[in-house]
Scaffold this motif. Structure first.
Motif, PDB file in Angstrom:
ATOM      1  N   GLN A 103      45.625 -31.207  36.925  1.00  0.00           N
ATOM      2  CA  GLN A 103      44.538 -31.472  35.990  1.00  0.00           C
ATOM      3  C   GLN A 103      43.188 -31.269  36.652  1.00  0.00           C
ATOM      4  O   GLN A 103      43.004 -31.616  37.819  1.00  0.00           O
ATOM      5  N   PHE A 104      42.260 -30.702  35.905  1.00  0.00           N
ATOM      6  CA  PHE A 104      40.936 -30.441  36.449  1.00  0.00           C
ATOM      7  C   PHE A 104      39.880 -31.016  35.532  1.00  0.00           C
ATOM      8  O   PHE A 104      40.051 -31.084  34.324  1.00  0.00           O
ATOM      9  N   GLN A 105      38.764 -31.361  36.154  1.00  0.00           N
ATOM     10  CA  GLN A 105      37.673 -31.937  35.387  1.00  0.00           C
ATOM     11  C   GLN A 105      37.008 -30.868  34.533  1.00  0.00           C
ATOM     12  O   GLN A 105      36.919 -29.721  34.928  1.00  0.00           O
ATOM     13  N   LEU A 106      36.532 -31.275  33.373  1.00  0.00           N
ATOM     14  CA  LEU A 106      35.793 -30.341  32.535  1.00  0.00           C
ATOM     15  C   LEU A 106      34.388 -30.211  33.104  1.00  0.00           C
ATOM     16  O   LEU A 106      33.648 -31.186  33.177  1.00  0.00           O
ATOM     17  N   LEU A 107      34.050 -29.002  33.534  1.00  0.00           N
ATOM     18  CA  LEU A 107      32.713 -28.767  34.081  1.00  0.00           C
ATOM     19  C   LEU A 107      31.813 -28.333  32.936  1.00  0.00           C
ATOM     20  O   LEU A 107      32.158 -27.474  32.141  1.00  0.00           O
ATOM     21  N   LEU A 108      30.637 -28.953  32.871  1.00  0.00           N
ATOM     22  CA  LEU A 108      29.871 -28.858  31.638  1.00  0.00           C
ATOM     23  C   LEU A 108      28.803 -27.790  31.629  1.00  0.00           C
ATOM     24  O   LEU A 108      27.998 -27.755  30.710  1.00  0.00           O
ATOM     25  N   ASP A 109      28.781 -26.935  32.656  1.00  0.00           N
ATOM     26  CA  ASP A 109      27.624 -26.050  32.654  1.00  0.00           C
ATOM     27  C   ASP A 109      27.854 -24.713  31.973  1.00  0.00           C
ATOM     28  O   ASP A 109      26.940 -23.917  31.874  1.00  0.00           O
ATOM     29  N   LYS A 110      29.079 -24.473  31.489  1.00  0.00           N
ATOM     30  CA  LYS A 110      29.275 -23.174  30.832  1.00  0.00           C
ATOM     31  C   LYS A 110      30.243 -23.331  29.672  1.00  0.00           C
ATOM     32  O   LYS A 110      31.315 -22.770  29.683  1.00  0.00           O
ATOM     33  N   ILE A 111      29.857 -24.099  28.691  1.00  0.00           N
ATOM     34  CA  ILE A 111      30.770 -24.358  27.576  1.00  0.00           C
ATOM     35  C   ILE A 111      30.585 -23.259  26.545  1.00  0.00           C
ATOM     36  O   ILE A 111      29.460 -22.933  26.164  1.00  0.00           O
ATOM     37  N   SER A 112      31.697 -22.708  26.083  1.00  0.00           N
ATOM     38  CA  SER A 112      31.606 -21.629  25.092  1.00  0.00           C
ATOM     39  C   SER A 112      31.766 -22.145  23.682  1.00  0.00           C
ATOM     40  O   SER A 112      30.968 -21.845  22.816  1.00  0.00           O
ATOM     41  N   SER A 113      32.827 -22.877  23.447  1.00  0.00           N
ATOM     42  CA  SER A 113      33.028 -23.272  22.062  1.00  0.00           C
ATOM     43  C   SER A 113      33.802 -24.565  22.000  1.00  0.00           C
ATOM     44  O   SER A 113      34.483 -24.959  22.938  1.00  0.00           O
ATOM     45  N   ILE A 114      33.662 -25.210  20.856  1.00  0.00           N
ATOM     46  CA  ILE A 114      34.373 -26.457  20.610  1.00  0.00           C
ATOM     47  C   ILE A 114      35.189 -26.253  19.347  1.00  0.00           C
ATOM     48  O   ILE A 114      34.821 -25.441  18.496  1.00  0.00           O
ATOM     49  N   GLY A 115      36.306 -26.941  19.255  1.00  0.00           N
ATOM     50  CA  GLY A 115      37.127 -26.729  18.060  1.00  0.00           C
ATOM     51  C   GLY A 115      37.873 -27.985  17.697  1.00  0.00           C
ATOM     52  O   GLY A 115      38.101 -28.858  18.535  1.00  0.00           O
ATOM     53  N   PHE A 116      38.237 -28.072  16.440  1.00  0.00           N
ATOM     54  CA  PHE A 116      39.035 -29.197  15.951  1.00  0.00           C
ATOM     55  C   PHE A 116      40.343 -28.636  15.424  1.00  0.00           C
ATOM     56  O   PHE A 116      40.333 -27.695  14.634  1.00  0.00           O
ATOM     57  N   THR A 117      41.427 -29.217  15.852  1.00  0.00           N
ATOM     58  CA  THR A 117      42.742 -28.727  15.413  1.00  0.00           C
ATOM     59  C   THR A 117      43.510 -29.864  14.795  1.00  0.00           C
ATOM     60  O   THR A 117      43.487 -30.986  15.287  1.00  0.00           O
ATOM     61  N   LEU A 118      44.218 -29.546  13.727  1.00  0.00           N
ATOM     62  CA  LEU A 118      45.118 -30.507  13.119  1.00  0.00           C
ATOM     63  C   LEU A 118      46.506 -29.926  13.184  1.00  0.00           C
ATOM     64  O   LEU A 118      46.761 -28.850  12.661  1.00  0.00           O
ATOM     65  N   ALA A 119      47.402 -30.644  13.857  1.00  0.00           N
ATOM     66  CA  ALA A 119      48.771 -30.125  13.962  1.00  0.00           C
ATOM     67  C   ALA A 119      49.716 -31.296  14.097  1.00  0.00           C
ATOM     68  O   ALA A 119      50.457 -31.401  15.064  1.00  0.00           O
ATOM     69  N   ASP A 120      49.662 -32.222  13.127  1.00  0.00           N
ATOM     70  CA  ASP A 120      50.432 -33.445  13.332  1.00  0.00           C
ATOM     71  C   ASP A 120      51.770 -33.463  12.606  1.00  0.00           C
ATOM     72  O   ASP A 120      52.330 -34.519  12.373  1.00  0.00           O
ATOM     73  N   LYS A 121      52.263 -32.315  12.240  1.00  0.00           N
ATOM     74  CA  LYS A 121      53.611 -32.158  11.663  1.00  0.00           C
ATOM     75  C   LYS A 121      53.808 -32.935  10.367  1.00  0.00           C
ATOM     76  O   LYS A 121      54.932 -33.198   9.975  1.00  0.00           O
ATOM     77  N   VAL A 122      52.708 -33.298   9.718  1.00  0.00           N
ATOM     78  CA  VAL A 122      52.836 -33.996   8.437  1.00  0.00           C
ATOM     79  C   VAL A 122      52.351 -33.028   7.370  1.00  0.00           C
ATOM     80  O   VAL A 122      51.194 -32.628   7.361  1.00  0.00           O
ATOM     81  N   ASP A 123      53.258 -32.652   6.463  1.00  0.00           N
ATOM     82  CA  ASP A 123      52.854 -31.696   5.429  1.00  0.00           C
ATOM     83  C   ASP A 123      52.001 -32.389   4.393  1.00  0.00           C
ATOM     84  O   ASP A 123      52.191 -33.561   4.099  1.00  0.00           O
ATOM     85  N   GLY A 124      51.092 -31.646   3.846  1.00  0.00           N
ATOM     86  CA  GLY A 124      50.319 -32.213   2.755  1.00  0.00           C
ATOM     87  C   GLY A 124      48.861 -31.880   2.884  1.00  0.00           C
ATOM     88  O   GLY A 124      48.437 -31.195   3.820  1.00  0.00           O
ATOM     89  N   PRO A 125      48.067 -32.368   1.961  1.00  0.00           N
ATOM     90  CA  PRO A 125      46.645 -32.044   1.997  1.00  0.00           C
ATOM     91  C   PRO A 125      45.933 -32.861   3.064  1.00  0.00           C
ATOM     92  O   PRO A 125      46.385 -33.934   3.469  1.00  0.00           O
ATOM     93  N   PHE A 126      44.807 -32.349   3.512  1.00  0.00           N
ATOM     94  CA  PHE A 126      44.004 -33.055   4.503  1.00  0.00           C
ATOM     95  C   PHE A 126      42.555 -32.728   4.231  1.00  0.00           C
ATOM     96  O   PHE A 126      42.234 -31.739   3.570  1.00  0.00           O
ATOM     97  N   PHE A 127      41.674 -33.564   4.764  1.00  0.00           N
ATOM     98  CA  PHE A 127      40.261 -33.199   4.743  1.00  0.00           C
ATOM     99  C   PHE A 127      39.560 -33.868   5.912  1.00  0.00           C
ATOM    100  O   PHE A 127      39.984 -34.899   6.421  1.00  0.00           O
ATOM    101  N   LEU A 128      38.495 -33.264   6.324  1.00  0.00           N
ATOM    102  CA  LEU A 128      37.659 -33.835   7.380  1.00  0.00           C
ATOM    103  C   LEU A 128      36.224 -33.502   7.033  1.00  0.00           C
ATOM    104  O   LEU A 128      35.877 -32.335   6.871  1.00  0.00           O
ATOM    105  N   GLU A 129      35.412 -34.524   6.951  1.00  0.00           N
ATOM    106  CA  GLU A 129      34.014 -34.282   6.623  1.00  0.00           C
ATOM    107  C   GLU A 129      33.206 -34.516   7.898  1.00  0.00           C
ATOM    108  O   GLU A 129      33.344 -35.552   8.531  1.00  0.00           O
ATOM    109  N   ILE A 130      32.406 -33.553   8.272  1.00  0.00           N
ATOM    110  CA  ILE A 130      31.650 -33.665   9.512  1.00  0.00           C
ATOM    111  C   ILE A 130      30.165 -33.669   9.192  1.00  0.00           C
ATOM    112  O   ILE A 130      29.686 -32.781   8.490  1.00  0.00           O
TER     113      ILE A 130
END
Lengths: 328, 347
Positions: free
Chosen positions: A272-299
């Motif tokens: 495991q390595f520390q996240l170095l913060l000086d060159k971040i490209s992108s951030i993402g949100f993933t949903l993969a919790d094996k539960v079928d059905g509708p979902f929503f996320l309000e940001i």
């Protein structure tokens, strides 16, 4: 290179608003859903768009009787497809961006004075207040591998937030290759400079990620990727969980960057390595919790801040049993 | 790292450089460069994380390319002169190829792109070795072949390096990148005087190395890699804050500190050779570098930066890090101007 990329994505139609043409989306399969990140009301628009084109091609049928959907240009202003003008505009735009970059370099990092950058303790990186904010994100789902989840991104009520919604389906695609499926993701676009050079974020003054979200109780995963130019680096990712509560109240999620764990090619690694913060490209949100059905996320917004009470540098240790190489 | 392995690596790295310095055959020079490069790669990945692996890979690729170009230049020289001895290169093709190869090794513009990224990805002690010891071998070869080098190429590279070293360092908050751009600018100064008076190149090198060692030692002492973390030292080590201030200004070339000495003598030598335009331009471009050094000193030493604790000064414990030779280094890097009359022995 940028022009080839644009050409491959569909016809570059010279429009007043210079956005990638939303009209090209319905004609491509849903496999390319991730290129259209603006508000999608496409299934309703398709028939009238097609009929509008057919009618304008026909020419003589009743203009007054046709129903035109709201996001279609009226037939009087025919969009001109002009290759040379498009290339010239593209080149001019890139040189304009280059000039901006040089001027910003003189003022300070990312165009803000250095004192502001050094002294700042909190920064809002992404917020959702208009359609152009949605264009900074890409939504993808397992439709790209042949699954059946659907995901859409649109602005929320009063343009104060973004709503990521859809249906998760963990039915595996029957292609003999994938036995599991069922994920949806929203990934930020890598910021581009002049001539489409990749730029990165420098968050080294901050130590915590702050998200104001309203979910439906599903567990999400926040992924951060660094510089993606090299093949090996583009498979590496730092992730952590975000548990949402359903409910009408906004939830403020603070994730220190020290908690992010490292994974390569989708597998969490022993080393495991520390996240170095000086060159971040992108951030993402993933949903993969094996539960079928509708979902929503309000940001509402995504920001970073420096939590002075958080002094941990890295939450995980490497073990000499699993990784003797790291301890030589 | 295992002490035996570490000693072996250090000894190999040093013997690689010594081989380059002492050999009179181009092949041995190439061997020395390769030994040096291969030995330093484990030092760059001392902290095992993906960023240091990336930095080591970038370093390896650029240095290997430079070694290949060096070998090519030596072989072209062999074709035209018939011998492998390190004398001045008569064939302009060989001379230009060799200059390009050594510029890549040093990190001169336009081959400077690897320096900030490699320096940023490696720990501070490895960065110190990269920016000081690794400059010795290429500069010694440049010194030896300096008589018949292409003036235009060298002047363009020097000008570009000083400009890019100044311009690129303007917006950095990461200290290692600042030191990398400082290295690029200093190499530019060294190359600008190479044709006219190569002794001044060596003088600049002898003064640049102690200044860089001092700066890196101070950074290692405070374990700071960003300007923000350096600006918290006023609270903990006020003496180091003052010394950092003086050393940074010395790096920037401000009189009456040591860093001014090589710049002054280089400008004087350039003017003696009727190159007034070049000397004016590089003196003006040095102001860009001075600006970012002054900014670091401003945030670190001249202002009391907001910190997270409430005390004016924390309790001073005995410092756990043992910085060898820090005091003499500080003296050398800040107070050597009075011995400048001795420089006449270099003529």
């Amino acid at each position: 290179m940028a022009l080839v990329h644009k050409l491959l994505n569909g016809t570059y139609i010279l429009r007043k608003s210079l956005k990638p043409s939303g009209a090209s989306c319905p004609f491509l399969s849903t496999r390319f859903a991730d290129y259209c990140s603006s508000s999608l009301q496409k299934p309703a628009a398709t028939p009238s768009k097609v009929s509008a084109q057919r009618n304008s091609a026909g020419g003589l049928q009743g203009d007054h009787q046709r129903e035109v959907a709201l996001d279609v240009t009226s037939p009087e202003e025919k969009p001109e497809v002009s290759f040379d003008k498009a290339i010239r505009d593209e080149i001019k735009e890139h040189f304009w961006r280059l000039k901006d970059e040089i001027v910003n370099h003189w003022i300070g990092p990312e165009g803000r004075p250095m004192q502001e950058v050094i002294l700042e303790q909190a920064r809002v990186i992404w917020q959702f207040r208009g359609k152009e904010d949605l264009d900074k994100w890409i939504v993808t789902s397992d439709k790209t591998i042949g699954g059946r989840s659907e995901v859409f991104l649109k602005m929320g009520k009063n343009n104060q937030s973004a709503l990521l919604y859809g249906t998760l389906s963990s039915a595996a695609p029957q292609d003999g290759e994938n036995s599991q499926s069922g994920y949806c993701a929203m990934i930020s676009r890598i910021p581009r400079g002049a001539f489409d050079r990749k730029k990165s974020y420098d968050w080294s003054q901050f130590n915590t990620l702050y998200l104001r979200v309203r979910g439906d109780g599903r567990p999400w995963m926040v992924n951060i990727r660094e510089d993606t130019d090299f093949i090996q680096k583009s498979n590496q990712m730092y992730s952590y969980f975000m548990f949402t509560r359903g409910g009408p109240y906004w939830q403020e999620v603070k994730i220190p960057f020290s908690k992010f764990f490292f994974s390569n090619q989708g597998r969490i690694r022993d080393a495991q390595f520390q996240l170095l913060l000086d060159k971040i490209s992108s951030i993402g949100f993933t949903l993969a919790d094996k539960v079928d059905g509708p979902f929503f996320l309000e940001i509402d917004f995504i920001g970073v801040f420096a939590d002075p009470a958080h002094t941990e540098e890295f939450a995980y240790e490497n073990s000499p049993v699993l990784n003797p190489r790291l301890f030589k | 790292m295992n002490p035996a392995t570490f000693s072996l690596i250090i000894v190999t790295m040093m013997s690689g450089t010594l081989l380059v310095l002492m050999s009179s055959h181009w092949f041995l020079v190439w061997v020395g460069f390769e030994m040096n490069m291969l030995a330093i790669i484990p030092l760059l990945t001392k902290q095992h994380n993906p960023r240091s692996t990336e930095a080591a890979t970038k370093y390896f690729l650029t240095q290997a390319t430079a070694s290949m170009l060096l070998m090519m230049a030596a072989i072209i020289n062999l074709m035209y002169t018939g011998h492998w001895s390190i004398l001045k290169m008569i064939n302009p093709m060989a001379s230009i190829t060799m200059t390009t190869a050594l510029a890549m090794k040093l990190g001169l513009s336009p081959f400077h792109f690897w320096v900030p990224e490699v320096t940023q990805g490696i720990p501070l002690s490895s960065g110190l070795i990269l920016l000081t010891w690794q400059k010795l071998a290429p500069l010694s070869i440049l010194y030896m072949i300096s008589p018949l080098m292409n003036l235009n190429l060298l002047m363009i590279m020097a000008l570009l390096s000083i400009a890019i070293g100044g311009w690129g360092g303007l917006n950095q908050t990461q200290l290692r990148k600042i030191m990398a751009y400082s290295s690029i600018a200093h190499m530019g100064w060294m190359i600008s005087i190479l044709i006219y008076n190569p002794t001044m190149t060596l003088l600049n090198l002898y003064i640049y190395i102690p200044m860089t060692i001092t700066t890196f030692s101070l950074l290692m002492m405070t374990s700071s890699t960003t300007t923000t973390s350096l600006s918290h030292t006023w609270n903990k080590l006020p003496l180091i804050t003052t010394i950092m201030f003086i050393t940074m200004l010395s790096l920037g070339g401000l009189p009456p500190l040591t860093g001014f000495l090589p710049k002054w003598l280089i400008i004087q030598e350039l003017a003696k050779n009727d190159n007034i335009a070049m000397s004016t331009i590089i003196a003006l471009l040095a102001l860009l570098s001075l600006y970012f050094y002054t900014r670091i000193t401003y945030t670190t030493s001249l202002t009391m930066f907001p910190t997270s604790n409430n005390t004016k000064i924390t309790w001073q414990f005995k410092h756990p890090k043992r910085m060898t030779c820090l005091s003499p280094m500080i003296i050398i890097s800040t107070l050597m101007i009075p011995i400048s009359p001795l420089m006449s022995i270099l003529e």
